[in-house]
Design a protein around this motif. Structure first.
Motif, PDB file in Angstrom:
ATOM      1  N   ALA A  35       6.508   4.220  11.874  1.00 14.35           N
ATOM      2  CA  ALA A  35       7.452   3.423  11.081  1.00 14.35           C
ATOM      3  C   ALA A  35       8.448   2.736  12.002  1.00 14.35           C
ATOM      4  CB  ALA A  35       8.178   4.304  10.075  1.00 14.35           C
ATOM      5  N   ALA A  36       8.910   3.456  13.026  1.00 15.64           N
ATOM      6  CA  ALA A  36       9.866   2.880  13.973  1.00 15.64           C
ATOM      7  C   ALA A  36       9.235   1.739  14.762  1.00 15.64           C
ATOM      8  CB  ALA A  36      10.388   3.955  14.917  1.00 15.64           C
ATOM      9  N   VAL A  37       7.971   1.902  15.116  1.00  9.28           N
ATOM     10  CA  VAL A  37       7.261   0.870  15.876  1.00  9.28           C
ATOM     11  C   VAL A  37       7.215  -0.444  15.095  1.00  9.28           C
ATOM     12  CG1 VAL A  37       4.975   0.185  16.749  1.00  9.28           C
ATOM     13  CG2 VAL A  37       5.899   2.445  17.289  1.00  9.28           C
ATOM     14  N   THR A  38       7.101  -0.347  13.791  1.00  6.80           N
ATOM     15  CA  THR A  38       7.053  -1.574  12.982  1.00  6.80           C
ATOM     16  C   THR A  38       8.383  -2.321  13.032  1.00  6.80           C
ATOM     17  OG1 THR A  38       7.770  -0.473  10.915  1.00  6.80           O
ATOM     18  CG2 THR A  38       5.392  -0.516  11.387  1.00  6.80           C
ATOM     19  N   GLY A  39       9.450  -1.649  13.462  1.00  3.95           N
ATOM     20  CA  GLY A  39      10.752  -2.288  13.554  1.00  3.95           C
ATOM     21  C   GLY A  39      10.944  -3.110  14.807  1.00  3.95           C
TER      22      GLY A  39
ATOM     23  N   THR B 242      13.090  13.061  23.746  1.00  2.00           N
ATOM     24  CA  THR B 242      11.964  12.504  22.977  1.00  2.00           C
ATOM     25  C   THR B 242      12.109  12.824  21.493  1.00  2.00           C
ATOM     26  OG1 THR B 242      10.664  14.479  23.523  1.00  2.00           O
ATOM     27  CG2 THR B 242      10.345  12.536  24.906  1.00  2.00           C
ATOM     28  N   ALA B 243      12.700  13.975  21.183  1.00  2.00           N
ATOM     29  CA  ALA B 243      12.911  14.334  19.777  1.00  2.00           C
ATOM     30  C   ALA B 243      13.898  13.373  19.130  1.00  2.00           C
ATOM     31  CB  ALA B 243      13.421  15.769  19.669  1.00  2.00           C
TER      32      ALA B 243
ATOM     33  N   GLN C 212       5.422   0.604  29.289  1.00  2.00           N
ATOM     34  CA  GLN C 212       5.897   0.994  27.961  1.00  2.00           C
ATOM     35  C   GLN C 212       4.840   0.733  26.883  1.00  2.00           C
ATOM     36  OE1 GLN C 212       9.585  -1.359  28.040  1.00  2.00           O
ATOM     37  NE2 GLN C 212      10.745   0.525  27.725  1.00  2.00           N
ATOM     38  N   THR C 213       4.247  -0.457  26.886  1.00  2.00           N
ATOM     39  CA  THR C 213       3.244  -0.759  25.865  1.00  2.00           C
ATOM     40  C   THR C 213       1.988   0.092  26.051  1.00  2.00           C
ATOM     41  OG1 THR C 213       2.473  -2.650  27.196  1.00  2.00           O
ATOM     42  CG2 THR C 213       4.058  -3.111  25.440  1.00  2.00           C
ATOM     43  N   GLU C 214       1.712   0.438  27.310  1.00  2.00           N
ATOM     44  CA  GLU C 214       0.554   1.304  27.577  1.00  2.00           C
ATOM     45  C   GLU C 214       0.768   2.693  26.996  1.00  2.00           C
ATOM     46  OE1 GLU C 214      -2.089   2.815  31.451  1.00  2.00           O
ATOM     47  OE2 GLU C 214      -0.630   1.198  31.672  1.00  2.00           O
ATOM     48  N   ALA C 215       2.031   3.043  26.755  1.00  2.00           N
ATOM     49  CA  ALA C 215       2.356   4.364  26.220  1.00  2.00           C
ATOM     50  C   ALA C 215       2.115   4.464  24.717  1.00  2.00           C
ATOM     51  CB  ALA C 215       3.815   4.712  26.521  1.00  2.00           C
ATOM     52  N   PHE C 216       1.871   3.325  24.068  1.00  2.00           N
ATOM     53  CA  PHE C 216       1.591   3.357  22.635  1.00  2.00           C
ATOM     54  C   PHE C 216       0.337   4.197  22.365  1.00  2.00           C
ATOM     55  CE2 PHE C 216       3.738  -0.994  21.938  1.00  2.00           C
ATOM     56  CZ  PHE C 216       4.868  -0.417  21.394  1.00  2.00           C
ATOM     57  N   SER C 217       0.422   5.042  21.372  1.00  2.00           N
ATOM     58  CA  SER C 217      -0.757   5.805  20.952  1.00  2.00           C
ATOM     59  C   SER C 217      -1.623   4.908  20.069  1.00  2.00           C
ATOM     60  CB  SER C 217      -0.328   7.038  20.154  1.00  2.00           C
ATOM     61  OG  SER C 217       0.269   6.643  18.922  1.00  2.00           O
TER      62      SER C 217
ATOM     63  N   ILE D 198      15.953  -1.638  24.805  1.00  3.53           N
ATOM     64  CA  ILE D 198      14.513  -1.352  24.710  1.00  3.53           C
ATOM     65  C   ILE D 198      13.954  -1.074  26.105  1.00  3.53           C
ATOM     66  CG2 ILE D 198      12.238  -2.360  24.216  1.00  3.53           C
ATOM     67  CD1 ILE D 198      13.680  -1.476  21.704  1.00  3.53           C
ATOM     68  N   GLY D 199      14.396  -1.846  27.076  1.00  2.00           N
ATOM     69  CA  GLY D 199      13.933  -1.662  28.439  1.00  2.00           C
ATOM     70  C   GLY D 199      14.357  -0.333  29.034  1.00  2.00           C
ATOM     71  N   ALA D 200      15.419   0.253  28.471  1.00  2.00           N
ATOM     72  CA  ALA D 200      15.918   1.541  28.971  1.00  2.00           C
ATOM     73  C   ALA D 200      15.134   2.725  28.416  1.00  2.00           C
ATOM     74  CB  ALA D 200      17.399   1.700  28.618  1.00  2.00           C
ATOM     75  N   LEU D 201      14.291   2.486  27.413  1.00  5.46           N
ATOM     76  CA  LEU D 201      13.463   3.556  26.861  1.00  5.46           C
ATOM     77  C   LEU D 201      12.413   3.969  27.894  1.00  5.46           C
ATOM     78  CD1 LEU D 201      12.777   2.196  23.243  1.00  5.46           C
ATOM     79  CD2 LEU D 201      14.225   4.150  23.816  1.00  5.46           C
ATOM     80  N   THR D 202      12.227   5.244  28.071  1.00  4.61           N
ATOM     81  CA  THR D 202      11.190   5.720  28.976  1.00  4.61           C
ATOM     82  C   THR D 202       9.840   5.649  28.265  1.00  4.61           C
ATOM     83  OG1 THR D 202      11.302   8.029  28.257  1.00  4.61           O
ATOM     84  CG2 THR D 202      12.842   7.338  29.980  1.00  4.61           C
ATOM     85  N   VAL D 203       8.762   5.811  29.013  1.00  6.00           N
ATOM     86  CA  VAL D 203       7.443   5.807  28.390  1.00  6.00           C
ATOM     87  C   VAL D 203       7.308   6.982  27.414  1.00  6.00           C
ATOM     88  CG1 VAL D 203       6.288   4.547  30.232  1.00  6.00           C
ATOM     89  CG2 VAL D 203       6.483   7.027  30.390  1.00  6.00           C
ATOM     90  N   ASP D 204       7.983   8.084  27.723  1.00  4.10           N
ATOM     91  CA  ASP D 204       7.959   9.231  26.807  1.00  4.10           C
ATOM     92  C   ASP D 204       8.693   8.909  25.511  1.00  4.10           C
ATOM     93  OD1 ASP D 204       6.501  10.826  28.554  1.00  4.10           O
ATOM     94  OD2 ASP D 204       8.274  11.732  29.470  1.00  4.10           O
ATOM     95  N   HIS D 205       9.787   8.160  25.620  1.00  9.35           N
ATOM     96  CA  HIS D 205      10.506   7.724  24.414  1.00  9.35           C
ATOM     97  C   HIS D 205       9.596   6.863  23.539  1.00  9.35           C
ATOM     98  CE1 HIS D 205      14.637   8.012  26.656  1.00  9.35           C
ATOM     99  NE2 HIS D 205      14.382   9.126  25.991  1.00  9.35           N
ATOM    100  N   VAL D 206       8.934   5.901  24.184  1.00  8.34           N
ATOM    101  CA  VAL D 206       8.057   4.983  23.448  1.00  8.34           C
ATOM    102  C   VAL D 206       6.954   5.762  22.740  1.00  8.34           C
ATOM    103  CG1 VAL D 206       6.397   3.096  23.651  1.00  8.34           C
ATOM    104  CG2 VAL D 206       8.538   3.024  24.955  1.00  8.34           C
ATOM    105  N   ALA D 207       6.351   6.696  23.452  1.00 10.96           N
ATOM    106  CA  ALA D 207       5.267   7.498  22.870  1.00 10.96           C
ATOM    107  C   ALA D 207       5.760   8.351  21.707  1.00 10.96           C
ATOM    108  CB  ALA D 207       4.642   8.384  23.941  1.00 10.96           C
ATOM    109  N   ALA D 208       7.060   8.669  21.708  1.00 10.73           N
ATOM    110  CA  ALA D 208       7.622   9.533  20.670  1.00 10.73           C
ATOM    111  C   ALA D 208       8.042   8.774  19.417  1.00 10.73           C
ATOM    112  CB  ALA D 208       8.825  10.299  21.222  1.00 10.73           C
ATOM    113  N   LEU D 209       8.122   7.447  19.498  1.00 10.01           N
ATOM    114  CA  LEU D 209       8.536   6.666  18.336  1.00 10.01           C
ATOM    115  C   LEU D 209       7.562   6.866  17.178  1.00 10.01           C
ATOM    116  CD1 LEU D 209       9.509   3.227  19.992  1.00 10.01           C
ATOM    117  CD2 LEU D 209      11.080   4.970  19.106  1.00 10.01           C
TER     118      LEU D 209
END
Length: 230
Positions: free
Chosen positions: A130-134, A97-98, A147-152, A116-127
């Motif tokens: 600024a990265a999310v805007t990409g 996640t780091a 994955q989208t549910e993991a967005f803060s 992108i599909g290989a990212l875990t929900v923990d990865h998504v939450a850790a973005l």
């Protein structure tokens, strides 16, 4: 240190961490996939960020699970777009996640939909926000509801109207009330009338006054109709 091009693969594995740490970007770029396989995890971590960024895409794709685990956040953040694109889905899944949190918007944008599909929900939450805007519209569409549910809420606030419009109804329905309230007044334009019609009573109640004021007439009418339907 002299150029490493002439070193045999076994000799690369014999390099000390100090020697590996002294490699320039050009010297690191001369290392092949077989050479990289000979480096220990300490050797990987010893590479300077500019040297790590100089590794060939073949070398990056050859990194093992243990070597991926040894990559520092500084090195992860230094990956070029070409290097990011060279990562296998297994390597993406091996990221910590780091490391995921160190990715930039340009690096995220360079990922394929499979990556992108290989990212875990923990990865998504850790973005980072600024990265999310990409994230591109195609990447957003390819993301699972989990994955989208993991967005803060902070990440949701960073989403553009184009990104929100790329989400499936199931994704929007997975948003928490905090996520709904966090959608920016510019981002709210990305909600389709079908999206609004699919919101739960709790989600509808989470819509803020500024969001409602920023909505189009069709969106406001959809909100009214949704309230009447619940």
């Amino acid at each position: 240190m002299k150029a490493v091009t002439g070193l045999k693969t076994a000799q690369v594995g014999a390099l000390s961490t100090d020697q590996v740490g002294a490699l320039s970007a050009t010297q690191a770029g001369a290392l092949g996939a077989d050479d990289i396989a000979e480096l220990s995890t300490d050797g990987i971590a010893a590479l300077k960020t500019e040297a790590f960024a100089g590794l060939s895409t073949d070398a990056i794709a050859a990194l093992t699970t243990d070597q991926i685990g040894a990559v520092t956040t500084a090195q992860a953040g230094a990956l070029t777009s070409a290097q990011v694109a060279a990562l296998t889905t297994d390597q993406i899944g091996d990221l910590s996640t780091a490391q995921a949190g160190a990715l930039t918007s340009a690096q995220v944008a360079a990922m394929s939909t499979d990556q992108i599909g290989a990212l875990t929900v923990d990865h998504v939450a850790a973005l980072s926000t600024a990265a999310v805007t990409g994230l591109t519209a195609d990447q957003i569409t390819a993301m699972s509801a989990d994955q989208t549910e993991a967005f803060s809420a902070a990440q949701t606030a960073a989403l553009s109207a184009t990104q929100i419009a790329a989400m499936e109804l199931e994704d929007i329905q997975g948003f928490s009330t905090d996520d709904i309230s966090a959608i920016s007044t510019s981002g709210i334009a990305g909600l389709s009338t079908d999206d609004i019609g699919g919101l739960s009573e709790e989600q509808l109640g989470a819509l803020t006054t500024p969001q409602l004021q920023a909505m189009s007439t069709a969106q406001v009418e959809a909100v009214i109709a949704a309230y009447q339907a619940v």
